[in-house]
Design a protein around this motif. Structure first.
Motif, PDB file in Angstrom:
ATOM      1  N   LEU A  44       0.686  -1.173   0.082  1.00 58.74           N
ATOM      2  CA  LEU A  44       0.048  -0.027   0.004  1.00 58.74           C
ATOM      3  C   LEU A  44       0.997   1.338   0.011  1.00 58.74           C
ATOM      4  N   PRO A  45       0.526   2.232  -0.782  1.00 57.87           N
ATOM      5  CA  PRO A  45      -0.455   2.182  -1.677  1.00 57.87           C
ATOM      6  C   PRO A  45      -0.136   1.248  -2.919  1.00 57.87           C
ATOM      7  N   PHE A  46      -1.213   0.927  -3.547  1.00 63.13           N
ATOM      8  CA  PHE A  46      -1.123  -0.135  -4.743  1.00 63.13           C
ATOM      9  C   PHE A  46      -0.041   0.353  -5.633  1.00 63.13           C
ATOM     10  N   GLN A  47       0.853  -0.646  -6.040  1.00 65.23           N
ATOM     11  CA  GLN A  47       1.836  -0.272  -6.949  1.00 65.23           C
ATOM     12  C   GLN A  47       1.755  -1.153  -8.014  1.00 65.23           C
ATOM     13  N   VAL A  48       2.208  -0.811  -9.224  1.00 62.43           N
ATOM     14  CA  VAL A  48       2.126  -1.693 -10.599  1.00 62.43           C
ATOM     15  C   VAL A  48       3.466  -1.403 -11.122  1.00 62.43           C
ATOM     16  N   ASN A  49       4.052  -2.227 -11.879  1.00 68.39           N
ATOM     17  CA  ASN A  49       5.173  -2.088 -12.798  1.00 68.39           C
ATOM     18  C   ASN A  49       4.694  -2.581 -14.196  1.00 68.39           C
ATOM     19  N   LEU A  50       5.132  -1.421 -14.984  1.00 73.16           N
ATOM     20  CA  LEU A  50       4.922  -1.372 -16.429  1.00 73.16           C
ATOM     21  C   LEU A  50       6.205  -1.143 -17.322  1.00 73.16           C
ATOM     22  N   LYS A  51       5.998  -1.944 -18.471  1.00 70.36           N
ATOM     23  CA  LYS A  51       7.108  -1.797 -19.249  1.00 70.36           C
ATOM     24  C   LYS A  51       6.809  -0.267 -19.846  1.00 70.36           C
ATOM     25  N   CYS A  52       7.995   0.257 -20.177  1.00 70.05           N
ATOM     26  CA  CYS A  52       8.137   1.607 -20.850  1.00 70.05           C
ATOM     27  C   CYS A  52       9.102   1.808 -21.743  1.00 70.05           C
ATOM     28  N   ASN A  53       9.220   2.532 -22.819  1.00 66.60           N
ATOM     29  CA  ASN A  53      10.054   3.056 -23.756  1.00 66.60           C
ATOM     30  C   ASN A  53      10.819   3.859 -22.684  1.00 66.60           C
ATOM     31  N   PRO A  54      12.545   3.525 -22.938  1.00 72.78           N
ATOM     32  CA  PRO A  54      13.301   4.161 -22.043  1.00 72.78           C
ATOM     33  C   PRO A  54      13.421   5.712 -21.911  1.00 72.78           C
ATOM     34  N   ASP A  55      13.179   6.551 -23.208  1.00 72.21           N
ATOM     35  CA  ASP A  55      13.229   8.135 -23.093  1.00 72.21           C
ATOM     36  C   ASP A  55      11.733   8.360 -22.539  1.00 72.21           C
ATOM     37  N   ARG A  56      10.734   7.702 -22.801  1.00 75.98           N
ATOM     38  CA  ARG A  56       9.508   7.999 -21.965  1.00 75.98           C
ATOM     39  C   ARG A  56       9.343   7.574 -20.743  1.00 75.98           C
TER      40      ARG A  56
END
Length: 119
Positions: A44-56
């Motif tokens: 908590l707080p709820f966390q998520v991991n997401l893939k992302c373009n390195p520059d973005r």
């Protein structure tokens, strides 16, 4: 966005499965066996991991200081951790789509064919 809405959005995408490959507290979403989202169920707080373009990824961390951070227990270049209760739902869904699309873009020809065959 709460964790249930996050899960519903991820699981509704084409070719997605959910598993607990690491432990019973970390829900992982995969498209055609390739990971695109992780969710810490007991943090908590709820966390998520997401893939992302390195520059973005860098830009997002700067724009949302403290609410989007380098990926927890992941590659800090290619993954971000999002605090769900601190970000607008439309940004979260956009970043889920971005992560999903990044993974699909790296499919082999064989995997792409299998993916395209899904209804």
């Amino acid at each position: 966005m709460n964790i249930e809405l996050f899960r519903d959005y991820c699981i509704a995408k084409k070719g997605v499965t959910e598993t607990f490959p690491f432990d019973e507290k970390t829900l992982v979403f995969k498209v055609m066996g390739k990971m695109f989202a992780l969710c810490a169920l007991e943090r908590l707080p709820f966390q998520v991991n997401l893939k992302c373009n390195p520059d973005r990824a860098v830009t997002l961390r700067e724009e949302h200081d403290g609410h989007i951070i380098p990926g927890y227990h992941m590659s800090k270049v290619h993954w971000n951790t999002l605090l769900l209760d601190q970000l607008p739902p439309d940004l979260i869904t956009e970043l889920i789509d971005h992560s999903y699309d990044l993974v699909i873009s790296k499919f082999t020809k064989k995997l792409r064919t299998e993916y395209d065959a899904l209804s």
